[in-house]
Design a protein around this motif. Sequence first.
Motif, PDB file in Angstrom:
ATOM      1  N   CYS A   1     -15.191 -12.679  -3.465  1.00 14.09           N
ATOM      2  CA  CYS A   1     -15.300 -11.649  -4.479  1.00 14.09           C
ATOM      3  C   CYS A   1     -16.518 -10.797  -4.136  1.00 14.09           C
ATOM      4  N   ALA A   2     -16.438  -9.484  -4.396  1.00  8.98           N
ATOM      5  CA  ALA A   2     -17.546  -8.597  -4.084  1.00  8.98           C
ATOM      6  C   ALA A   2     -17.677  -7.520  -5.144  1.00  8.98           C
ATOM      7  N   ALA A   3     -18.898  -7.018  -5.296  1.00 13.65           N
ATOM      8  CA  ALA A   3     -19.177  -5.979  -6.285  1.00 13.65           C
ATOM      9  C   ALA A   3     -19.917  -4.831  -5.620  1.00 13.65           C
ATOM     10  N   ALA A   4     -19.479  -3.610  -5.936  1.00 15.52           N
ATOM     11  CA  ALA A   4     -20.098  -2.406  -5.390  1.00 15.52           C
ATOM     12  C   ALA A   4     -20.769  -1.623  -6.512  1.00 15.52           C
ATOM     13  N   TYR A   5     -21.988  -1.156  -6.241  1.00 12.44           N
ATOM     14  CA  TYR A   5     -22.753  -0.437  -7.246  1.00 12.44           C
ATOM     15  C   TYR A   5     -22.947   1.031  -6.895  1.00 12.44           C
ATOM     16  N   LYS A   6     -22.198   1.521  -5.947  1.00 12.63           N
ATOM     17  CA  LYS A   6     -22.175   2.950  -5.650  1.00 12.63           C
ATOM     18  C   LYS A   6     -20.951   3.537  -6.324  1.00 12.63           C
ATOM     19  N   ALA A   7     -21.120   4.712  -6.919  1.00  9.91           N
ATOM     20  CA  ALA A   7     -20.020   5.342  -7.640  1.00  9.91           C
ATOM     21  C   ALA A   7     -18.854   5.598  -6.691  1.00  9.91           C
ATOM     22  N   GLY A   8     -17.657   5.426  -7.230  1.00 10.24           N
ATOM     23  CA  GLY A   8     -16.458   5.679  -6.430  1.00 10.24           C
ATOM     24  C   GLY A   8     -15.711   4.406  -6.132  1.00 10.24           C
ATOM     25  N   CYS A   9     -14.444   4.405  -6.432  1.00  2.00           N
ATOM     26  CA  CYS A   9     -13.580   3.256  -6.194  1.00  2.00           C
ATOM     27  C   CYS A   9     -12.183   3.810  -6.039  1.00  2.00           C
ATOM     28  N   PRO A  10     -11.320   3.371  -5.110  1.00  2.00           N
ATOM     29  CA  PRO A  10     -11.439   2.087  -4.443  1.00  2.00           C
ATOM     30  C   PRO A  10     -12.277   2.124  -3.167  1.00  2.00           C
TER      31      PRO A  10
ATOM     32  N   SER B   1     -20.703  -3.315 -12.387  1.00  2.00           N
ATOM     33  CA  SER B   1     -20.473  -2.623 -11.123  1.00  2.00           C
ATOM     34  C   SER B   1     -19.480  -1.492 -11.317  1.00  2.00           C
ATOM     35  N   TYR B   2     -19.334  -0.648 -10.289  1.00  2.00           N
ATOM     36  CA  TYR B   2     -18.322   0.403 -10.309  1.00  2.00           C
ATOM     37  C   TYR B   2     -16.979  -0.115  -9.800  1.00  2.00           C
ATOM     38  N   CYS B   3     -17.072  -1.022  -8.854  1.00  2.00           N
ATOM     39  CA  CYS B   3     -15.864  -1.437  -8.145  1.00  2.00           C
ATOM     40  C   CYS B   3     -16.008  -2.910  -7.796  1.00  2.00           C
ATOM     41  N   MET B   4     -14.959  -3.666  -8.009  1.00  2.00           N
ATOM     42  CA  MET B   4     -14.970  -5.067  -7.587  1.00  2.00           C
ATOM     43  C   MET B   4     -13.748  -5.318  -6.724  1.00  2.00           C
ATOM     44  N   GLY B   5     -13.943  -6.161  -5.736  1.00  6.89           N
ATOM     45  CA  GLY B   5     -12.862  -6.393  -4.798  1.00  6.89           C
ATOM     46  C   GLY B   5     -12.736  -7.842  -4.393  1.00  6.89           C
ATOM     47  N   TRP B   6     -11.563  -8.158  -3.933  1.00  2.00           N
ATOM     48  CA  TRP B   6     -11.302  -9.454  -3.318  1.00  2.00           C
ATOM     49  C   TRP B   6     -11.061  -9.218  -1.825  1.00  2.00           C
ATOM     50  N   PHE B   7     -11.766  -9.982  -1.019  1.00  2.00           N
ATOM     51  CA  PHE B   7     -11.634  -9.911   0.422  1.00  2.00           C
ATOM     52  C   PHE B   7     -11.267 -11.296   0.943  1.00  2.00           C
TER      53      PHE B   7
ATOM     54  N   GLU C   1     -12.315 -10.329  11.376  1.00  2.00           N
ATOM     55  CA  GLU C   1     -13.102  -9.537  10.443  1.00  2.00           C
ATOM     56  C   GLU C   1     -12.647  -9.779   9.000  1.00  2.00           C
ATOM     57  N   ARG C   2     -13.596  -9.584   8.110  1.00  2.00           N
ATOM     58  CA  ARG C   2     -13.272  -9.701   6.691  1.00  2.00           C
ATOM     59  C   ARG C   2     -12.419  -8.497   6.291  1.00  2.00           C
ATOM     60  N   GLU C   3     -11.347  -8.742   5.554  1.00  2.00           N
ATOM     61  CA  GLU C   3     -10.448  -7.660   5.168  1.00  2.00           C
ATOM     62  C   GLU C   3     -10.298  -7.593   3.659  1.00  2.00           C
ATOM     63  N   GLY C   4     -10.171  -6.365   3.162  1.00  2.00           N
ATOM     64  CA  GLY C   4      -9.954  -6.167   1.740  1.00  2.00           C
ATOM     65  C   GLY C   4      -8.527  -6.498   1.357  1.00  2.00           C
ATOM     66  N   VAL C   5      -8.379  -7.144   0.234  1.00  2.00           N
ATOM     67  CA  VAL C   5      -7.062  -7.541  -0.266  1.00  2.00           C
ATOM     68  C   VAL C   5      -6.676  -6.701  -1.470  1.00  2.00           C
ATOM     69  N   ALA C   6      -7.594  -6.618  -2.430  1.00  2.00           N
ATOM     70  CA  ALA C   6      -7.340  -5.867  -3.655  1.00  2.00           C
ATOM     71  C   ALA C   6      -8.673  -5.468  -4.259  1.00  2.00           C
ATOM     72  N   VAL C   7      -8.720  -4.276  -4.827  1.00  2.00           N
ATOM     73  CA  VAL C   7      -9.933  -3.823  -5.504  1.00  2.00           C
ATOM     74  C   VAL C   7      -9.562  -3.242  -6.852  1.00  2.00           C
ATOM     75  N   ILE C   8     -10.539  -3.214  -7.745  1.00  2.00           N
ATOM     76  CA  ILE C   8     -10.295  -2.672  -9.070  1.00  2.00           C
ATOM     77  C   ILE C   8     -11.467  -1.806  -9.495  1.00  2.00           C
ATOM     78  N   ASP C   9     -11.154  -0.634 -10.036  1.00  2.00           N
ATOM     79  CA  ASP C   9     -12.152   0.243 -10.632  1.00  2.00           C
ATOM     80  C   ASP C   9     -12.512  -0.354 -11.979  1.00  2.00           C
ATOM     81  N   THR C  10     -13.741  -0.819 -12.120  1.00  2.00           N
ATOM     82  CA  THR C  10     -14.102  -1.535 -13.341  1.00  2.00           C
ATOM     83  C   THR C  10     -14.187  -0.620 -14.554  1.00  2.00           C
ATOM     84  N   GLY C  11     -14.281   0.690 -14.328  1.00  2.00           N
ATOM     85  CA  GLY C  11     -14.293   1.611 -15.453  1.00  2.00           C
ATOM     86  C   GLY C  11     -12.906   1.872 -16.010  1.00  2.00           C
ATOM     87  N   SER C  12     -11.972   2.178 -15.131  1.00  2.00           N
ATOM     88  CA  SER C  12     -10.616   2.516 -15.561  1.00  2.00           C
ATOM     89  C   SER C  12      -9.675   1.318 -15.549  1.00  2.00           C
ATOM     90  N   GLY C  13     -10.040   0.286 -14.786  1.00  2.00           N
ATOM     91  CA  GLY C  13      -9.139  -0.854 -14.634  1.00  2.00           C
ATOM     92  C   GLY C  13      -8.040  -0.616 -13.618  1.00  2.00           C
TER      93      GLY C  13
END
Length: 123
Positions: free
Chosen positions: A94-103, A29-35, A42-54
């Motif tokens: 845990c969630a994974a995004a496959y569209k370019a761009g993070c966070p 994925s491009y971006c993975m996050g913890w919600f 509502e579901r809220e984002g806690v932390a995300v990571i750019d899987t390319g750069s870390g």
Amino acid sequence: QVRLLESGGGSVEAGGSLRLSCAASGDDSYCMGWFRQVPGEEREGVAVIDTGSGSPVYADSAKGRFTITQHNVKNTVYLQMNRLKPEDTAMYYCAAAYKAGCPRFRPDEYDYWGQGTQVTVSS
């Protein structure tokens, strides 16, 4: 097919720590996050990571207490949670995004989700 499997939730007292893990299978994925989500809210984002750069990005509620990291070889993302508070009690996903761009912090920007793991912090 992408599958995400969380583990590591549990019950702790306030001030304690937990480490969540998210094992991912399938394409990178491009971006993975913890919600997290509390019933009725509502579901809220806690932390995300750019899987390319870390590079990690944190919600204000997580800054200074939570750390998101990734193990590229194992294709696993971790969330180390320290100094836990009762208000951190929630189901964590845990969630994974496959569209370019993070966070990305909006749940609708993520394509795949794990089943969730419960975190309960008692006072």
